[in-house]
Design an enzyme around this catalytic site. Structure first.
Site, PDB file in Angstrom:
ATOM      1  N   TYR A 145       0.812  -1.224   0.000  1.00 11.18           N
ATOM      2  CA  TYR A 145       0.000   0.000   0.000  1.00 11.18           C
ATOM      3  C   TYR A 145       0.843   1.270   0.000  1.00 11.18           C
ATOM      4  O   TYR A 145       0.669   2.165  -0.820  1.00 11.18           O
ATOM      5  CB  TYR A 145      -0.933   0.002   1.231  1.00 11.18           C
ATOM      6  CG  TYR A 145      -2.390  -0.074   0.867  1.00 11.18           C
ATOM      7  CD1 TYR A 145      -3.031  -1.301   0.764  1.00 11.18           C
ATOM      8  CD2 TYR A 145      -3.111   1.066   0.563  1.00 11.18           C
ATOM      9  CE1 TYR A 145      -4.362  -1.389   0.396  1.00 11.18           C
ATOM     10  CE2 TYR A 145      -4.448   0.981   0.191  1.00 11.18           C
ATOM     11  CZ  TYR A 145      -5.066  -0.233   0.111  1.00 11.18           C
ATOM     12  OH  TYR A 145      -6.381  -0.321  -0.265  1.00 11.18           O
ATOM     13  N   LEU A 174      -7.428  -0.654   6.415  1.00  5.71           N
ATOM     14  CA  LEU A 174      -8.332  -1.731   6.858  1.00  5.71           C
ATOM     15  C   LEU A 174      -9.773  -1.388   6.468  1.00  5.71           C
ATOM     16  O   LEU A 174     -10.679  -1.280   7.305  1.00  5.71           O
ATOM     17  CB  LEU A 174      -8.179  -1.941   8.369  1.00  5.71           C
ATOM     18  CG  LEU A 174      -6.736  -2.241   8.810  1.00  5.71           C
ATOM     19  CD1 LEU A 174      -6.693  -2.548  10.296  1.00  5.71           C
ATOM     20  CD2 LEU A 174      -6.121  -3.367   7.995  1.00  5.71           C
ATOM     21  N   HIS A 175      -9.972  -1.242   5.140  1.00  9.12           N
ATOM     22  CA  HIS A 175     -11.268  -0.830   4.583  1.00  9.12           C
ATOM     23  C   HIS A 175     -12.441  -1.631   5.183  1.00  9.12           C
ATOM     24  O   HIS A 175     -13.399  -1.072   5.691  1.00  9.12           O
ATOM     25  CB  HIS A 175     -11.300  -1.076   3.070  1.00  9.12           C
ATOM     26  CG  HIS A 175     -10.215  -0.432   2.286  1.00  9.12           C
ATOM     27  ND1 HIS A 175     -10.229   0.888   1.902  1.00  9.12           N
ATOM     28  CD2 HIS A 175      -9.065  -0.952   1.779  1.00  9.12           C
ATOM     29  CE1 HIS A 175      -9.155   1.157   1.179  1.00  9.12           C
ATOM     30  NE2 HIS A 175      -8.422   0.062   1.095  1.00  9.12           N
ATOM     31  N   ASP A 176     -12.337  -2.967   5.057  1.00 12.95           N
ATOM     32  CA  ASP A 176     -13.498  -3.821   5.313  1.00 12.95           C
ATOM     33  C   ASP A 176     -13.913  -3.840   6.774  1.00 12.95           C
ATOM     34  O   ASP A 176     -15.094  -4.026   7.091  1.00 12.95           O
ATOM     35  CB  ASP A 176     -13.209  -5.241   4.826  1.00 12.95           C
ATOM     36  CG  ASP A 176     -13.042  -5.281   3.314  1.00 12.95           C
ATOM     37  OD1 ASP A 176     -12.367  -6.199   2.810  1.00 12.95           O
ATOM     38  OD2 ASP A 176     -13.589  -4.387   2.635  1.00 12.95           O
TER      39      ASP A 176
END
Ligand code: RIB
Ligand code: CA
Length: 304
Positions: free
Chosen positions: A218, A230-232
């Site tokens: 990233y 940590l999108h989800d």
């Protein structure tokens, strides 16, 4: 909740958080970060690591219309590169994620659907069973934003299957969107990874290794990030830790035929008095320190 996922490093930690703080009724998988064979294997491994007996059903191997497109540059060829992972011990329960979603939403009251990959399975379920819109508690998804990550306009989950996303954003029921505007605030930075590594047990060591890998793919690609995003976890924590977020309701539509904007979520933030009524609760801010503290707590809950 039923989580529909494409593990994926951030999907993996979202499953850990859900396993600790939610009633994880079931898990379905979809092609996205990697082919559905890989995302299903990765989901099996994560459910083993948290000792979850939730059923696991494999879903769509390709989007509704768009060609299958993956993200090995972010998650590796396996979809979960960067750690030595145990072989999965538990089987997949079926290859009919859509049938499982429909049947379970018709029998269980108050279910939330939490899609954190391309929305193919959810769209197929809503199209095959329109009554679901009135039966489920709502949909809390990771996707979209005021900017993209796969193109300037489109975020990966929506970009990968824009037609499915358009169906979901138009389904008419309760909808919570965790887009890039909020998810980029929740990063697994080196300092935070060190906190995970201090937790005893196999899961903590694996999560820390996964976060190190995620950071390595990233950070070099972004000028303004210092950790893997940590999108989800935001889509799960919207339901388990709502007090950590700032939200506003907006009208949101998905572009499916733009020369440059296909996969864009067009969020109406205007202060106009005459505009379309909101169809979506958009998460704009998160208390990332508190959220990451909860994530470390969830890892610790399964570190035996
Ligand atoms: O754009 C981020 C989303 O795409 C996350 O869900 C990540 O896991 C990938 O699927
Ligand atoms: Ca995902």
């Amino acid at each position: 909740m039923i989580i529909d996922c494409d593990p994926g490093h951030d999907d993996a930690i979202a499953l850990v958080v859900a396993g600790c703080f939610a009633d994880l009724v079931g898990v379905t998988t979809v092609a996205g970060n990697a082919p559905v064979t890989h995302t299903t294997r990765n989901a099996r491994i994560m459910l083993d690591l948290i000792g979850s007996s939730a059923p696991l059903h494999r879903g769509a191997e390709r989007p509704l219309v768009a060609p299958p497109r993956h993200a090995p540059e972010v998650h590796g060829e396996s979809g979960l590169d960067g750690a030595v992972l145990p072989e999965p011990s538990r089987p997949e329960d079926s290859r009919d994620a859509v049938g499982y979603i429909i049947d379970t939403c018709r029998t269980e009251e108050g279910l939330w659907l939490v899609p954190i990959g391309p929305l193919t399975n959810i769209a197929l379920a809503l199209r095959a069973a329109p009554d679901l819109a009135g039966r489920i508690a709502g949909i809390s998804l990771m996707g979209g934003g005021t900017h993209g990550n796969r193109t300037p306009a489109a975020e990966f989950n929506v970009w990968a299957d824009p037609e499915a996303a358009a169906i979901v954003f138009g389904y008419g029921g309760r909808l919570i969107m965790s887009g890039l505007d909020v998810t980029h605030q929740l990063q697994a930075t080196p300092e935070r990874i060190a906190r995970v590594r201090e937790v005893p047990g196999q899961l903590a060591a694996i999560v820390a290794d996964l976060f190190d890998f995620f950071l390595s793919t990233y950070v070099p690609r972004h000028e303004n990030l210092t950790g893997g995003v940590l999108h989800d976890a935001c889509a799960v924590m919207a339901l388990t830790h709502p007090h950590l977020f700032v939200t506003r309701d907006h009208h949101v539509v998905v572009e499916t035929s733009g020369d440059f904007t296909t996969g864009m979520t067009l969020i109406d933030t205007r202060r106009h008095r005459h505009k379309s009524p909101p169809n979506c609760t958009v998460q704009w801010e998160v208390d990332s320190e508190a959220a990451f503290g909860a994530i470390v707590g969830a890892v610790g809950a399964f570190s035996h």
